[in-house]
Every structure is written in C-alpha cells, then in structure tokens.
Scaffold this motif. Sequence first.
Motif, PDB file in Angstrom:
ATOM      1  N   ASP A 214       0.864  -1.182   0.000  1.00 54.08           N
ATOM      2  CA  ASP A 214       0.000   0.000   0.000  1.00 54.08           C
ATOM      3  C   ASP A 214       0.897   1.226   0.000  1.00 54.08           C
ATOM      4  N   PRO A 218      -3.245   0.896  -2.905  1.00 56.30           N
ATOM      5  CA  PRO A 218      -3.009  -0.510  -2.580  1.00 56.30           C
ATOM      6  C   PRO A 218      -2.859  -1.336  -3.852  1.00 56.30           C
ATOM      7  N   THR A 269      -9.946  -1.259  -6.306  1.00 53.72           N
ATOM      8  CA  THR A 269      -9.031  -1.306  -5.173  1.00 53.72           C
ATOM      9  C   THR A 269      -9.106  -2.666  -4.486  1.00 53.72           C
ATOM     10  N   PRO A 270      -7.973  -3.327  -4.228  1.00 53.27           N
ATOM     11  CA  PRO A 270      -6.639  -2.935  -4.683  1.00 53.27           C
ATOM     12  C   PRO A 270      -6.482  -3.162  -6.176  1.00 53.27           C
TER      13      PRO A 270
END
Length: 398
Positions: A214, A218, A269-270
């Motif tokens: 991250d 991330p 995300t991620p």
Amino acid sequence: MAPRRTQRSIPCVLMRAGTSKGLFMHRATLPGSQFDWSRAIVAAMGSCYGDPKQIDGLGGGSSVTSKVAVIGPSAHLGIDVDYTFIQVAVGEERIDLSGNCGNMVSGVGPFALQEGLVSAEPGAKIVDVRILNTNTNRVIVETIEVDETGAVVEDGACHIPGVAAPGAPIRVAFVEPQGSMTGKMFPTDRVSEEIEVSTVEGLEGFTAEVTIVDCANPFVLIDSRSLPTAAAEDGNEIQRQVVEAIRCEAAVRMGLASTVAEAGKTSGTPKAAILAKSAHPSRSDIRVTAYSMGKLHPSLQLTGGVCLAAAACVENTIPHRLKVASCSGGLVTPPLDASELNTGGTPKCTETVRLEHSRGVMEMDVARTMTKNGIKIERVTGIRTARRLFEGNVLFYT
C-alpha cells in the motif's frame, strides 16, 4: 409513458493527464455531499444504462478514459488544492472513490493554475503546487513550468510512454506515500506471501506468490513465475480471471473487504500487476503487466509505478528479487529491510527504478530516509505531461 428526464449542465474541462483522459470539475459545481455525485457523474460520462461504449457521454469506453477529477481550494495549512479522484465504471452505473489516480493528478496542478486556484509569483519560471488527494489523504507536490505571464507551459519536448505527442514535463512527487488506505506499506506485515487459487474454471488449483503493498494506492504484485502456463499470455481470459481471483483475496488480507465476494464489487481497489524479470536489463529493471478495473491496462498506472518502485527498494519483496535478477551487478544502493520502515529524518539517498510496460519504460525516483529509529520512503517521483483539450459545459439527463 415514462416521465421526461431533466437536462442538467456542469462546467468542466476535458484534459489529457499522463496516459489518462477525463473531466476536471470544480468542487463548488457539484452537490455538497459526495453521496449525491454518482447520478450526475455517471450520466455525464455516459455509463447510464450500462453502456460499455459510453456513447451518450464523454467517457471513452475504457478505464483510462472514464475518469473525473474534482478540485477545490484547500482549508488545510500548507496545501493549495484538494483533489478527489472518481473512477467511473465502464458498462456499469457506478463510481469508485476508493483510490487515487496518479495520471489524473498530473493534470490537477495545471488545472489549478489555469482556473485561478493557484497563482505564479511574478517572474517565476516554475511553480510548486501542493495537492491533497482526499481519497488517500496523501500529499502530492507538482512542479510545473510557467511562462513570463504565469501561464502554464503545455508544449515541450518531453515524451512519456503511452502518449505519442510530446509536452512540457510535470514533476509529480508523492510525499510519504506508504499506507495510503491501510496505514501500512505492507498491510499483512509480510514482504511476500502465497495465495491459493482454485476458483478459475478449467484451471487446476495452484499457489501464486505475491507482495501486497500500500504505497500511493493498494496493489497486489504477482510473481509471473508462480503462474500456470495457461495464464502466461497477457490479457487472455484465463489470466484475467486469475488476476481477479488473486486481487480479491488480497483485498481481504489487506482489510479492504470482509469477503472475496465483497472485494469483487470494488474492482478499482486494490489494483493488481504481474511482474517478471526484465528481458532488457540495460534499459529496465522489471517487466510489468498491469490490470485496471478488471481489464488489462494499456500501460502502467503512475500510482503503480510508485508502489512498484518503493517496494523494489525493500529487501525480499518480489519486485526487489526481480530487480536483482535483472541486474548483473545487483543494486546500486543497498535495499531496505521491511522491518526498518519508520518515520522521521532527512533524505539520505535516491534510487531510480526502471519499470518496463507494453508502451515503454517508466522511471521512478525513490527518496529514502535513514534515522537511528529506522528507514522510510520519503517520496517517489515521476515525470508526466498534461494538456487541456476542451472547456465548456457537459450536458446530461437525470
């Protein structure tokens, strides 16, 4: 008979920022609450009715052309403007505010100067614009060239991979980027780990080796050597499914989702990337295949460059191992140990990490700090270009 919809209008600027393109809007032109932004943004970009081509809006039918930046004056001390990034889904009526976009941020500084949110000092040749990304609560400092009148210089001889036309260089520095959403550079407290994959139809189960990071955004970084042969071809359906399965499991491990099913609902995300040893060590350190919103990315996200470059400077991560394997002489500067990452101090050294993707090589400079208490990533810097394409009002129906 269905009731007539209402036509609405919002002032905006269309910009090419880095290798992305999207709408730039003033915060004051949108509703007071972010919860009320979705309907207008989805309509303006053309994602209404789940249209994957976004024909009825300004989106370009791909993740890199379906983006919005919302900018306003900042109330934070030492910050010029606040910037909120919005990823608009392609083929779905939804927006994602869960992460930052480094390419879009490269247009925020020029936009702020062009719109009068920031002014150049008389006689200045460059301007530093301090930007707070509200998605990640991290600061980005952009260094922008201006002319004798204080206007942004857009034209120049700088080429970035993924953009055919040259432009004036914009130096984009991500300040203390680690822990943007989880509070830790390595959210699982590991620099590498294994993820079991057994849910891809037609593929036997296997174990993928990953580094979960991250830093600016991330990311889950996947070692290509741990993937089955069927997933080796960039962008094929099996690879896409494998990456998505790994990404969803990583989201749970990072604490960004409580279940794999929940993680699948937030495809932004991620983010994920497959890493390999460079085939051209004289020009690059690591080969990268990035994914965005569940699809193959045409180049590499700038935040991906930040994440990868920072992780490559930490011993025993997958990018660090691949970087060492690509370089016959090893690292120019010693790697950092993950247990030593901390805060405070003065930058002692900077290392350049060269990341090769399908469109070229992205170079990122990683500044590191060493103190008696440990080491941390001070900032990661890359070069972008940006250009204002159109200004006016976007019209849409709600």
